[in-house]
Design a protein around this motif. Structure first.
Motif, mmCIF file in Angstrom:
data_model
loop_
_atom_site.group_PDB
_atom_site.id
_atom_site.type_symbol
_atom_site.label_atom_id
_atom_site.label_comp_id
_atom_site.label_asym_id
_atom_site.label_seq_id
_atom_site.Cartn_x
_atom_site.Cartn_y
_atom_site.Cartn_z
ATOM 1 N N TYR A 5 35.059 42.284 37.711
ATOM 2 C CA TYR A 5 34.430 41.343 38.643
ATOM 3 C C TYR A 5 34.492 39.907 38.141
ATOM 4 O O TYR A 5 34.306 38.972 38.920
ATOM 5 N N CYS A 6 34.722 39.726 36.852
ATOM 6 C CA CYS A 6 34.747 38.375 36.297
ATOM 7 C C CYS A 6 36.005 37.636 36.753
ATOM 8 O O CYS A 6 37.046 38.240 37.013
ATOM 9 N N GLY A 7 35.901 36.321 36.805
ATOM 10 C CA GLY A 7 37.023 35.519 37.273
ATOM 11 C C GLY A 7 38.170 35.435 36.289
ATOM 12 O O GLY A 7 39.289 35.071 36.667
ATOM 13 N N HIS A 8 37.911 35.767 35.034
ATOM 14 C CA HIS A 8 38.963 35.741 34.016
ATOM 15 C C HIS A 8 38.631 36.789 32.964
ATOM 16 O O HIS A 8 37.486 36.882 32.514
ATOM 17 N N ILE A 9 39.629 37.578 32.575
ATOM 18 C CA ILE A 9 39.447 38.575 31.516
ATOM 19 C C ILE A 9 40.408 38.251 30.386
ATOM 20 O O ILE A 9 41.630 38.248 30.567
ATOM 21 N N ARG A 10 39.821 37.975 29.221
ATOM 22 C CA ARG A 10 40.612 37.759 28.010
ATOM 23 C C ARG A 10 40.554 39.039 27.194
ATOM 24 O O ARG A 10 39.473 39.546 26.895
ATOM 25 N N CYS A 11 41.712 39.569 26.831
ATOM 26 C CA CYS A 11 41.806 40.923 26.294
ATOM 27 C C CYS A 11 42.440 40.917 24.905
ATOM 28 O O CYS A 11 43.500 40.319 24.700
ATOM 29 N N HIS A 12 41.804 41.601 23.968
ATOM 30 C CA HIS A 12 42.376 41.761 22.633
ATOM 31 C C HIS A 12 43.539 42.754 22.698
ATOM 32 O O HIS A 12 43.501 43.709 23.486
ATOM 33 N N PRO A 13 44.574 42.566 21.884
ATOM 34 C CA PRO A 13 45.716 43.496 21.911
ATOM 35 C C PRO A 13 45.350 44.946 21.606
ATOM 36 O O PRO A 13 46.102 45.862 21.961
ATOM 37 N N ASP A 14 44.189 45.176 20.959
ATOM 38 C CA ASP A 14 43.821 46.545 20.583
ATOM 39 C C ASP A 14 43.143 47.323 21.708
ATOM 40 O O ASP A 14 42.783 48.489 21.536
ATOM 41 N N ALA A 15 42.966 46.721 22.863
ATOM 42 C CA ALA A 15 42.160 47.338 23.914
ATOM 43 C C ALA A 15 42.781 48.632 24.442
ATOM 44 O O ALA A 15 44.000 48.744 24.604
ATOM 45 N N PRO B 231 24.642 45.222 38.592
ATOM 46 C CA PRO B 231 25.310 44.112 37.903
ATOM 47 C C PRO B 231 26.592 43.682 38.610
ATOM 48 O O PRO B 231 26.953 42.503 38.584
ATOM 49 N N ALA B 232 27.268 44.627 39.257
ATOM 50 C CA ALA B 232 28.518 44.302 39.949
ATOM 51 C C ALA B 232 28.302 43.222 40.997
ATOM 52 O O ALA B 232 29.083 42.263 41.098
ATOM 53 N N LEU B 233 27.248 43.363 41.785
ATOM 54 C CA LEU B 233 27.005 42.398 42.855
ATOM 55 C C LEU B 233 26.669 41.020 42.296
ATOM 56 O O LEU B 233 27.094 39.995 42.845
ATOM 57 N N VAL B 234 25.917 40.980 41.197
ATOM 58 C CA VAL B 234 25.578 39.687 40.599
ATOM 59 C C VAL B 234 26.812 39.053 39.962
ATOM 60 O O VAL B 234 27.044 37.845 40.095
ATOM 61 N N LEU B 235 27.629 39.853 39.287
ATOM 62 C CA LEU B 235 28.855 39.318 38.697
ATOM 63 C C LEU B 235 29.796 38.786 39.775
ATOM 64 O O LEU B 235 30.429 37.737 39.600
ATOM 65 N N ALA B 236 29.875 39.491 40.896
ATOM 66 C CA ALA B 236 30.716 39.014 41.995
ATOM 67 C C ALA B 236 30.201 37.681 42.527
ATOM 68 O O ALA B 236 30.983 36.764 42.823
ATOM 69 N N THR C 235 31.011 34.951 39.960
ATOM 70 C CA THR C 235 32.433 34.606 39.983
ATOM 71 C C THR C 235 32.771 33.757 41.200
ATOM 72 O O THR C 235 33.595 32.835 41.122
ATOM 73 N N GLU C 236 32.123 34.043 42.309
ATOM 74 C CA GLU C 236 32.348 33.221 43.502
ATOM 75 C C GLU C 236 31.936 31.773 43.245
ATOM 76 O O GLU C 236 32.574 30.835 43.716
ATOM 77 N N ARG C 237 30.879 31.583 42.449
ATOM 78 C CA ARG C 237 30.392 30.239 42.151
ATOM 79 C C ARG C 237 31.146 29.577 41.002
ATOM 80 O O ARG C 237 31.486 28.397 41.055
ATOM 81 N N LEU C 238 31.441 30.356 39.959
ATOM 82 C CA LEU C 238 31.983 29.783 38.724
ATOM 83 C C LEU C 238 33.485 29.980 38.562
ATOM 84 O O LEU C 238 34.099 29.339 37.707
ATOM 85 N N GLY C 239 34.076 30.877 39.333
ATOM 86 C CA GLY C 239 35.509 31.136 39.205
ATOM 87 C C GLY C 239 35.856 31.674 37.831
ATOM 88 O O GLY C 239 35.204 32.587 37.315
ATOM 89 N N THR C 240 36.853 31.093 37.191
ATOM 90 C CA THR C 240 37.303 31.578 35.883
ATOM 91 C C THR C 240 36.305 31.288 34.768
ATOM 92 O O THR C 240 36.485 31.763 33.643
ATOM 93 N N HIS C 241 35.262 30.529 35.075
ATOM 94 C CA HIS C 241 34.227 30.261 34.069
ATOM 95 C C HIS C 241 33.197 31.392 34.002
ATOM 96 O O HIS C 241 32.256 31.310 33.203
ATOM 97 N N CYS C 242 33.370 32.407 34.828
ATOM 98 C CA CYS C 242 32.669 33.680 34.617
ATOM 99 C C CYS C 242 33.709 34.590 33.978
ATOM 100 O O CYS C 242 34.627 35.072 34.640
ATOM 101 N N ARG C 243 33.593 34.792 32.672
ATOM 102 C CA ARG C 243 34.691 35.365 31.887
ATOM 103 C C ARG C 243 34.228 36.593 31.112
ATOM 104 O O ARG C 243 33.106 36.641 30.607
#
Length: 302
Positions: A227-237, A194-199, A202-210
Motif C-alpha cells: 500500500y505504500c507509495g514506494h518500497i525500498r527492498c534489501h537484496p536479501d528479501a 492498517p491497509a485503509l490508513v496506509l492507502a 499514500t494518497e496524501r504523501l505519495g512516495t513519501h509513504c515508504r
C-alpha cells in the motif's frame, strides 16, 4: 487452457486475459504471464495444491477477479475480508488447525515502535524474535502510530520498517483460530484496518509513504507494504503469499494492494503456487520500487 481443481484456469504460452494466469518458459514483461523453469513441473505442483485446497483456490480466483475490477480500496478490502471469513468457517482451515494442534502465543512487549524525527514518522515492527509476525496487538499498535500521521498533516513522511532479521513474516500462526466468530473477525479486520490508513496516507504523501523491507516479507507484511507509495527492498528479501497452505487467502488487504502493483494474474500465481520470489523478480514485476543494500534492519528487541 488447462482446468485445474477449484476452477483454476491456466494458459500455457501466449498470455490470455481470461486465464487465472499464464505459464511460460520465455521471459517477458506481460503481467498476465509468469516465467517458470518447467511448465510441466509447475502445472503438476499447482494441480496438487489446488486439489488439496480447492475452496481457497477458487475463492482466491474469485476475489482477485473482483479486485481487479473495483476502483475502491475500501470495497476491495471488504470483499476480501468477507471471503476470508467464509474460509475461516470452512473445512480446509479447520484441517490446518487440527494439523497444527494447540499453540501458545508468546507475549512480546512493544510489538510496534514509532518515533518522530522532525516531519518524518518512523514506524518499526518490533517482534524480532518471531520475525515480526503480525498479531492483534501489533495491529492495534500499528494503527495507533499510523493515526498520528493521518491526523497530523505536519507529518510529511512515513517510513514503515522492521527490527531484527525480517520486515514482517506475516500473521503469527499461533494466533490463528483464536477468533471463534468469523463475523466478528471480519468487523475487526475492516473497522481497524492498517491497509485503509496506509492507502489514505499514500494518497496524501505519495512516495513519501515508504516501506523499507528486508528478510522475510511474507503474507500480511507484504500486503501492507504494497500500500505504500514506494518500497525500498534489501537484496536479501524473500517475498511471498503463503496463505493457501492454511486454507485461506491474503487477509490484510493484499488482494487489492498487490493486484494494483503486479496485476491479478501474478498475484494469483503467488497465492496458488506458494512460491517465493527474490528482490530482482519483485523489482521486475513492479512489486517493489528499488533494491538497496542500505535498507536498515534496525536493532533487535532487547
Amino acid at each position: 487452457m488447462l482446468d485445474l481443481p477449484g476452477g483454476i484456469r491456466v494458459a500455457i504460452g501466449d498470455p490470455q486475459d481470461d486465464a487465472t494466469f499464464t505459464l511460460t518458459q520465455t521471459a517477458g514483461a506481460d503481467r498476465r504471464a509468469v516465467t517458470v523453469a518447467s511448465v510441466d513441473e509447475a502445472v503438476a505442483e499447482l494441480t496438487e495444491r489446488c486439489a488439496r485446497w480447492p475452496h481457497a483456490a477458487a475463492i482466491c480466483d474469485d476475489v482477485l477477479r473482483a479486485a481487479a475490477a473495483t476502483a475502491s480500496v475500501f470495497a476491495g478490502v471488504i470483499t476480501e475480508s468477507l471471503a476470508y471469513s467464509t474460509l475461516q468457517s470452512g473445512p480446509e482451515f479447520a484441517r490446518w488447525l487440527g494439523e497444527r494442534g494447540p499453540a501458545r502465543l508468546p507475549v512480546l512487549p512493544d510489538p510496534v515502535r514509532a518515533e518522530r524525527d522532525g516531519d518524518t514518522l518512523r514506524i518499526r515492527f518490533n517482534r524480532s524474535a518471531r520475525h515480526n509476525a503480525f498479531t492483534t496487538d501489533a495491529r492495534a499498535a500499528l494503527l495507533e502510530a499510523l493515526e498520528v500521521a493521518r491526523l497530523d498533516e505536519s507529518v510529511s513522511e512515513v517510513v514503515l520498517a522492521g527490527n531484527g532479521k525480517s520486515f514482517c513474516s506475516g500473521g503469527d500462526l499461533a494466533e490463528f483460530g483464536t477468533f471463534a466468530d468469523p463475523a466478528g473477525a471480519h468487523l475487526a479486520r475492516t473497522r481497524h484496518s492498517p491497509a485503509l490508513v496506509l492507502a489514505e496516507l499514500t494518497e496524501r504523501l505519495g512516495t513519501h509513504c515508504r516501506a523499507e523491507v528486508h528478510g522475510q516479507v511474507l503474507g500480511s507484511g507484504l500486503e501492507m507494504a504494497a500500500y505504500c507509495g514506494h518500497i525500498r527492498c534489501h537484496p536479501d528479501a524473500t517475498i511471498g503469499l503463503p496463505e493457501l497452505a492454511l486454507g485461506l487467502i491474503p487477509g490484510a488487504g493484499g488482494t487489492v494492494s498487490i493486484t494494483r502493483r503486479i496485476g491479478r494474474w501474478r498475484t494469483a500465481y503467488l497465492v496458488l503456487s506458494g512460491a517465493t520470489i527474490g528482490a530482482d523478480t519483485a523489482l521486475a514485476w513492479g512489486l517493489v520500487d528499488e533494491i538497496s543494500a542500505d535498507v536498515p534492519a534496525g536493532s533487535p528487541t532487547r
